[in-house]
Design a protein around this motif. Structure first.
Motif, PDB file in Angstrom:
ATOM      1  N   VAL A 158      14.394  13.044  35.392  1.00  0.00           N
ATOM      2  CA  VAL A 158      13.894  12.030  34.457  1.00  0.00           C
ATOM      3  C   VAL A 158      14.820  10.820  34.437  1.00  0.00           C
ATOM      4  O   VAL A 158      16.035  10.946  34.558  1.00  0.00           O
ATOM      5  CB  VAL A 158      13.773  12.640  33.037  1.00  0.00           C
ATOM      6  N   GLY A 159      14.240   9.630  34.260  1.00  0.00           N
ATOM      7  CA  GLY A 159      14.993   8.395  34.100  1.00  0.00           C
ATOM      8  C   GLY A 159      14.320   7.514  33.060  1.00  0.00           C
ATOM      9  O   GLY A 159      13.249   7.853  32.533  1.00  0.00           O
ATOM     10  N   MET A 160      14.927   6.369  32.748  1.00  0.00           N
ATOM     11  CA  MET A 160      14.351   5.432  31.792  1.00  0.00           C
ATOM     12  C   MET A 160      13.380   4.511  32.528  1.00  0.00           C
ATOM     13  O   MET A 160      13.741   3.894  33.522  1.00  0.00           O
ATOM     14  CB  MET A 160      15.450   4.610  31.111  1.00  0.00           C
ATOM     15  N   LYS A 161      12.157   4.400  32.028  1.00  0.00           N
ATOM     16  CA  LYS A 161      11.097   3.629  32.698  1.00  0.00           C
ATOM     17  C   LYS A 161      11.121   2.187  32.201  1.00  0.00           C
ATOM     18  O   LYS A 161      10.656   1.871  31.115  1.00  0.00           O
ATOM     19  CB  LYS A 161       9.744   4.270  32.454  1.00  0.00           C
ATOM     20  N   ILE A 162      11.651   1.304  33.026  1.00  0.00           N
ATOM     21  CA  ILE A 162      11.858  -0.095  32.651  1.00  0.00           C
ATOM     22  C   ILE A 162      10.557  -0.815  32.303  1.00  0.00           C
ATOM     23  O   ILE A 162      10.524  -1.665  31.427  1.00  0.00           O
ATOM     24  CB  ILE A 162      12.603  -0.843  33.784  1.00  0.00           C
ATOM     25  N   SER A 163       9.458  -0.477  32.946  1.00  0.00           N
ATOM     26  CA  SER A 163       8.197  -1.198  32.735  1.00  0.00           C
ATOM     27  C   SER A 163       7.525  -0.890  31.400  1.00  0.00           C
ATOM     28  O   SER A 163       6.476  -1.447  31.099  1.00  0.00           O
ATOM     29  CB  SER A 163       7.228  -0.875  33.875  1.00  0.00           C
ATOM     30  N   THR A 164       8.128  -0.036  30.558  1.00  0.00           N
ATOM     31  CA  THR A 164       7.466   0.401  29.323  1.00  0.00           C
ATOM     32  C   THR A 164       8.045  -0.223  28.056  1.00  0.00           C
ATOM     33  O   THR A 164       7.899   0.319  26.972  1.00  0.00           O
ATOM     34  CB  THR A 164       7.527   1.931  29.183  1.00  0.00           C
ATOM     35  N   SER A 165       8.694  -1.356  28.155  1.00  0.00           N
ATOM     36  CA  SER A 165       9.326  -1.996  26.998  1.00  0.00           C
ATOM     37  C   SER A 165       8.332  -2.172  25.856  1.00  0.00           C
ATOM     38  O   SER A 165       7.231  -2.673  26.044  1.00  0.00           O
ATOM     39  CB  SER A 165       9.883  -3.358  27.408  1.00  0.00           C
ATOM     40  N   THR A 166       8.730  -1.740  24.660  1.00  0.00           N
ATOM     41  CA  THR A 166       7.890  -1.875  23.473  1.00  0.00           C
ATOM     42  C   THR A 166       8.781  -2.006  22.240  1.00  0.00           C
ATOM     43  O   THR A 166       9.921  -1.547  22.236  1.00  0.00           O
ATOM     44  CB  THR A 166       6.945  -0.667  23.308  1.00  0.00           C
ATOM     45  N   ASN A 167       8.251  -2.605  21.200  1.00  0.00           N
ATOM     46  CA  ASN A 167       8.965  -2.653  19.925  1.00  0.00           C
ATOM     47  C   ASN A 167       8.483  -1.544  19.004  1.00  0.00           C
ATOM     48  O   ASN A 167       9.007  -1.363  17.918  1.00  0.00           O
ATOM     49  CB  ASN A 167       8.769  -4.011  19.243  1.00  0.00           C
ATOM     50  N   GLY A 168       7.472  -0.801  19.434  1.00  0.00           N
ATOM     51  CA  GLY A 168       6.894   0.241  18.605  1.00  0.00           C
ATOM     52  C   GLY A 168       7.621   1.571  18.734  1.00  0.00           C
ATOM     53  O   GLY A 168       8.596   1.713  19.462  1.00  0.00           O
ATOM     54  N   LEU A 169       7.109   2.555  18.002  1.00  0.00           N
ATOM     55  CA  LEU A 169       7.706   3.890  17.984  1.00  0.00           C
ATOM     56  C   LEU A 169       7.142   4.809  19.063  1.00  0.00           C
ATOM     57  O   LEU A 169       7.511   5.963  19.137  1.00  0.00           O
ATOM     58  CB  LEU A 169       7.496   4.539  16.609  1.00  0.00           C
ATOM     59  N   THR A 170       6.258   4.292  19.898  1.00  0.00           N
ATOM     60  CA  THR A 170       5.647   5.128  20.931  1.00  0.00           C
ATOM     61  C   THR A 170       6.502   5.139  22.195  1.00  0.00           C
ATOM     62  O   THR A 170       6.008   4.994  23.303  1.00  0.00           O
ATOM     63  CB  THR A 170       4.234   4.628  21.269  1.00  0.00           C
ATOM     64  N   ALA A 171       7.783   5.286  22.019  1.00  0.00           N
ATOM     65  CA  ALA A 171       8.731   5.396  23.123  1.00  0.00           C
ATOM     66  C   ALA A 171       9.794   6.403  22.712  1.00  0.00           C
ATOM     67  O   ALA A 171       9.859   6.808  21.552  1.00  0.00           O
ATOM     68  CB  ALA A 171       9.349   4.043  23.434  1.00  0.00           C
ATOM     69  N   LEU A 172      10.622   6.804  23.638  1.00  0.00           N
ATOM     70  CA  LEU A 172      11.610   7.844  23.336  1.00  0.00           C
ATOM     71  C   LEU A 172      13.007   7.320  23.061  1.00  0.00           C
ATOM     72  O   LEU A 172      13.686   7.808  22.173  1.00  0.00           O
ATOM     73  CB  LEU A 172      11.690   8.826  24.516  1.00  0.00           C
ATOM     74  N   VAL A 173      13.466   6.347  23.861  1.00  0.00           N
ATOM     75  CA  VAL A 173      14.868   5.942  23.784  1.00  0.00           C
ATOM     76  C   VAL A 173      15.018   4.445  23.588  1.00  0.00           C
ATOM     77  O   VAL A 173      14.151   3.658  23.946  1.00  0.00           O
ATOM     78  CB  VAL A 173      15.641   6.379  25.056  1.00  0.00           C
TER      79      VAL A 173
END
Length: 190
Positions: A140-155
């Motif tokens: 697993v790695g951090m997915k750069i293309s998923t930038s969000t200000n919402g809570l639907t992310a992990l880190v």
């Protein structure tokens, strides 16, 4: 070196605040024959009172990062850096760094501007793929293309790892991240 893509999950970094980081872990039950495999560095959550490898998009709130397992097979104790999928076992337990204030190092799956990343955006992680049965490490790695200000992310990145070969201009930088949400501090789970 962070100019080479080598995703290997999350690695404990420190605890936020001034307390010492013991990178301590706690044990959680794993259901016999659980699938898929769970690798060291995988993000895990609790489902029906059992530890499972979680989704990486933030739709399930994590409890922590997997650090290995112990179980019994045919009356013999076993230990591993990963939980082998479909293992028929008794007394299966996973070791998890579950401190909601722990931070972790994780490699990005693409180049990124560290200054922009550290501006408060949240990120999902790369899709769940099996890790290495040789090393026991996650993929697993951090997915750069998923930038969000919402809570639907992990880190949420809070710094980049200060080590030779890793910087804001690295091809695949390694970041220190904190949880966006955590099962032990969330008022309710979705």
């Amino acid at each position: 070196m962070s100019d080479t893509l080598s995703l290997n999950g999350l690695t404990p970094a420190r605890n936020l605040g001034s307390g010492a980081n013991s990178t301590g872990s706690n044990q959680y039950d794993i259901a016999s024959a659980t699938t898929p495999s769970i690798f060291t560095g995988d993000i895990v959550s609790m489902t029906a009172g059992k530890l499972v490898r979680t989704t990486v998009d933030g739709s399930v709130i994590p409890i922590g990062v997997f650090q290995g397992a112990r179980w019994e097979q045919d009356g013999e104790p076993k230990w591993g850096t990963y939980w082998p999928a479909s293992t028929s076992a008794t007394n299966a337990r996973g070791y998890v760094v579950d401190n909601p204030h722990a931070t972790f190092f994780i490699q990005a799956d693409a180049s990124a501007n560290a200054t922009l990343l550290l501006a408060g955006s949240n990120y999902a992680c790369t899709g769940i793929t099996d890790g290495s049965t040789f090393t026991g490490r996650s993929g697993v790695g951090m997915k750069i293309s998923t930038s969000t200000n919402g809570l639907t992310a992990l880190v949420r990145p809070i710094a980049y790892k200060h080590e030779p070969g890793n910087s804001s201009s690295s091809a695949y930088p390694i970041f220190e991240v904190e949880w966006v949400r955590h099962q032990l501090t969330n008022a309710s789970t979705p």
